[in-house]
Write an enzyme that holds these catalytic residues in place. Structure first.
Site, short mmCIF file in Angstrom:
data_model
loop_
_atom_site.label_atom_id
_atom_site.label_comp_id
_atom_site.label_asym_id
_atom_site.label_seq_id
_atom_site.Cartn_x
_atom_site.Cartn_y
_atom_site.Cartn_z
N VAL A 1 40.38 31.70 -2.79
CA VAL A 1 39.05 32.31 -2.81
C VAL A 1 38.88 33.23 -1.60
O VAL A 1 38.34 34.33 -1.69
CB VAL A 1 37.96 31.21 -2.82
CG1 VAL A 1 36.57 31.81 -2.64
CG2 VAL A 1 38.03 30.40 -4.11
N VAL B 1 40.56 36.59 -2.05
CA VAL B 1 39.72 37.46 -2.88
C VAL B 1 38.58 38.04 -2.03
O VAL B 1 38.28 39.23 -2.05
CB VAL B 1 39.14 36.67 -4.08
CG1 VAL B 1 38.10 37.49 -4.82
CG2 VAL B 1 40.27 36.24 -5.02
N HIS B 2 37.96 37.16 -1.27
CA HIS B 2 36.82 37.51 -0.42
C HIS B 2 37.21 38.60 0.60
O HIS B 2 36.54 39.62 0.74
CB HIS B 2 36.37 36.23 0.28
CG HIS B 2 35.22 36.38 1.22
ND1 HIS B 2 33.97 36.81 0.83
CD2 HIS B 2 35.12 36.14 2.56
CE1 HIS B 2 33.17 36.84 1.88
NE2 HIS B 2 33.84 36.43 2.95
N VAL B 3 38.32 38.37 1.29
CA VAL B 3 38.74 39.33 2.32
C VAL B 3 39.16 40.65 1.68
O VAL B 3 38.79 41.73 2.16
CB VAL B 3 39.91 38.74 3.15
CG1 VAL B 3 40.50 39.79 4.07
CG2 VAL B 3 39.44 37.54 3.94
#
Ligand code: HEM
Ligand code: SF4
Lengths: 222, 302
Positions: free
Chosen positions: A166, A169-171
């Site tokens: 996750v 994906v976030h970064v």
């Protein structure tokens, strides 16, 4: 670029500090956790002084992170309530990735991807915390059965891998969408950025005469 | 105790490289504990403390012969006493010397995340290298026999070394040397199995028809073996596991999650990288700023 006159505040100073404290804790937990998870990463233990120090500090950083994450949760949860248009957005994820954002429904304060990251972390961080307590040998080594600790260890490492995915994906999203990093570091975005990426939020701010981050409640349409 | 350079490793914890293996003429050793000959004198327990310079803290009397009441970082072997009423209504006093079994497939080593903190020598001995131990307690979760104990003082895990230091220079373990009845023997694993066979024949002749050797196949056999009069019910001997095995949860963790996790992380990172290179960043254009300005002006007028 210094802050332009017409800039919109996206994150208050408190939120930014809170976010980066959480992020720092997460990265340290990820590095120390991976060093214990797979021999490929064992060398990372030198970042923490030694394997002993790493093992000792990891759960304490975890305690700091759960407190810090709670702060983020309180500030951000109401931006992340799932709406019908979010489902629409998810169905059109291919268009988003192909930079055809105009063809998907207008996005509010957060898009469905951001909401997904938020709720995934809101689930995984407490799971990591609780399973982490069970495997904390020094304080809780005798508190539960060995079999319970085996299961907790599996849950902890699986949840950690989930959280790391996750996080990637976030970064990546933050790097890919230009100037969202600036939004989280310095707090503001240009009106064009808000128009392009969070049009419904932008309209709400403009309609209520607010410069962000929240719409002005006094001017909300009845 | 640092690692013993005079011995080959066949396993080394948290390591992907091949450990040193040039000394090829090493025989597997084993300790054979003949429970039927043990008188429960605890000489072995004292000898272990003596040789290894262990002086565990004094405990309170717990109403049983076990003393102290459990293994701990300073107690690497412990006599356990069980009272068993057999089918004829007779009382049997089953005494077992508890301690590390030196598994051929050691769960402690499998679970250990610290490179080189647990090693297995070519002679089969499983040794904890305290210097490299980080004190996480994973070995406890890996072990099917509930043996390792982490010290609260130095945060290192401890257990029986099978006197690897003595064995390395051709001596028998301290407990073997001291046992007054010859209930503990030491030699090559093959010799010990032969010995055990003879003894088991004797026991059978004396009426213990279920006598047998405890060398559990589930962990690949062990380098500490028991001759039991009741091989059909090992759990009679203070909970010796009937079928000891490394927990399936540990297998899932180390054999399934580990490779899947690495592949998943690599895939995600690579995917992000490729997308970033192929698509380029999502930029805000001048038209967006213009549209936004228009919207703000429209609103300001109304
Ligand atoms: C939230 C509070 C957390 C607590 C209390 C906690 C606690 C622990 C403890 C006690 C251990 C065993 C080793 C040691 O004693 O240091 C451990 C291992 C580990 N932790 Fe955490 N942790 C937390 C958060 C995290 C996070 C956020 C991540 C990753 C993103 C993470 C990843 C790991 C990994 C990968 C391991 C090694 C597991 C293995 O060897 O398979 N932890 N944690
Ligand atoms: S009995 Fe436990 S500590 Fe000893 S070798 Fe087997 S798994 Fe390791």
């Amino acid at each position: 670029m210094s802050r332009p006159k017409d800039a919109i505040t996206r994150y208050k100073t408190v939120s930014r500090l809170n976010h980066w404290l959480t992020g720092l804790c997460f990265v340290l937990l990820m590095l120390s956790g991976l060093a214990m998870f797979h021999p490929y990463f064992s060398w990372l233990s030198f970042l923490f002084g030694s394997g002993q120090w790493m093992r000792a500090i990891h759960p304490w950083i975890g305690c700091l992170m759960i407190a810090s994450f709670l702060g983020l949760f309180i500030q951000f949860w109401h931006h992340n309530v799932w709406e019908r248009r979010d489902t629409e957005w998810v169905k059109n994820i291919d268009k988003v990735l192909a930079k055809k954002e105009d063809e998907v429904p207008e996005v509010g304060r957060n898009n469905a991807g951001q909401k997904g990251v938020f709720w995934a972390m809101a689930l995984l961080v407490p799971v990591l915390f609780l399973s982490g307590l069970v495997i904390w040998e020094y304080y809780f080594g005798h508190a539960t059965s060995i079999e319970a600790q085996r299961v907790a260890l599996l849950i902890h490492s699986a949840a950690a891998i989930g959280a790391i995915l996750v996080w990637i994906v976030h970064v990546y999203a933050a790097l890919w969408v230009k100037y969202s990093m600036r939004a989280m570091i310095r707090g503001w975005v240009t009106p064009g950025w808000a128009w392009k990426h969070h049009r419904a939020w932008f309209r709400e701010l403009v309609d209520t005469g607010s410069r962000g981050p929240e719409p002005n409640p006094r001017n909300r349409a009845p | 105790m640092a690692d013993l350079q005079s011995q080959n490793y066949i396993r080394r914890s948290a390591t992907t490289m091949t450990p040193p293996t040039t000394r090829s003429n090493v025989e597997e050793v084993a300790k054979l504990i003949d429970v039927s000959r043990c008188i429960g004198c605890k000489a072995c327990q004292s000898a272990c403390m003596e040789w290894n310079d262990l002086r565990p803290e004094m405990e309170e009397f717990q109403g049983a012969y076990e003393n102290p009441h459990d293994l701990n970082p300073g107690v690497w072997t412990l006599m356990r006493f069980a009272e068993y009423e057999n089918d004829h209504g007779d009382l049997e006093w089953l005494i077992r010397k508890d301690g590390c079994m030196h598994c051929e497939d050691p769960g402690c080593l499998k679970a250990c995340p610290a490179p080189g903190a647990i090693v297995q020598y070519a002679n089969g001995i499983v040794d904890f290298i305290s210097d490299a131990c980080i004190g996480c307690g994973y070995c406890i979760k890996g072990c099917p026999f509930n043996i390792p104990r982490v010290s609260e003082k130095d945060h290192k895990s401890y257990k029986c070394t099978l006197c690897s230091d003595r064995v390395a220079v051709g001596l028998e373990p301290a407990c073997v040397k001291t046992c007054p009845t010859g209930a503990i023997m030491f030699g090559t694993k093959a010799d010990m199995k032969d010995w055990a066979e003879e003894r088991i024949e004797e026991l059978k002749e004396r009426g213990f028809e279920n006598a047998g050797l405890y060398d559990p196949a589930e962990v690949g056999g062990t380098h500490v073996m028991y001759v039991l009069h009741h091989r059909d019910k090992p759990s009679l001997y203070s909970g010796l596991p009937d079928k000891p095995h490394i927990s399936a949860v540990i297998g899932l963790w180390k054999h399934v999650l580990k490779p899947v996790a690495l592949a998943g992380i690599a895939f995600a990172a690579l995917g992000a990288f490729v997308h970033g290179i192929v698509s380029g960043p999502m930029e805000v254009e001048e038209e967006d700023e213009a549209e936004a300005r228009k919207e703000m002006e429209r609103r300001a007028k109304s």
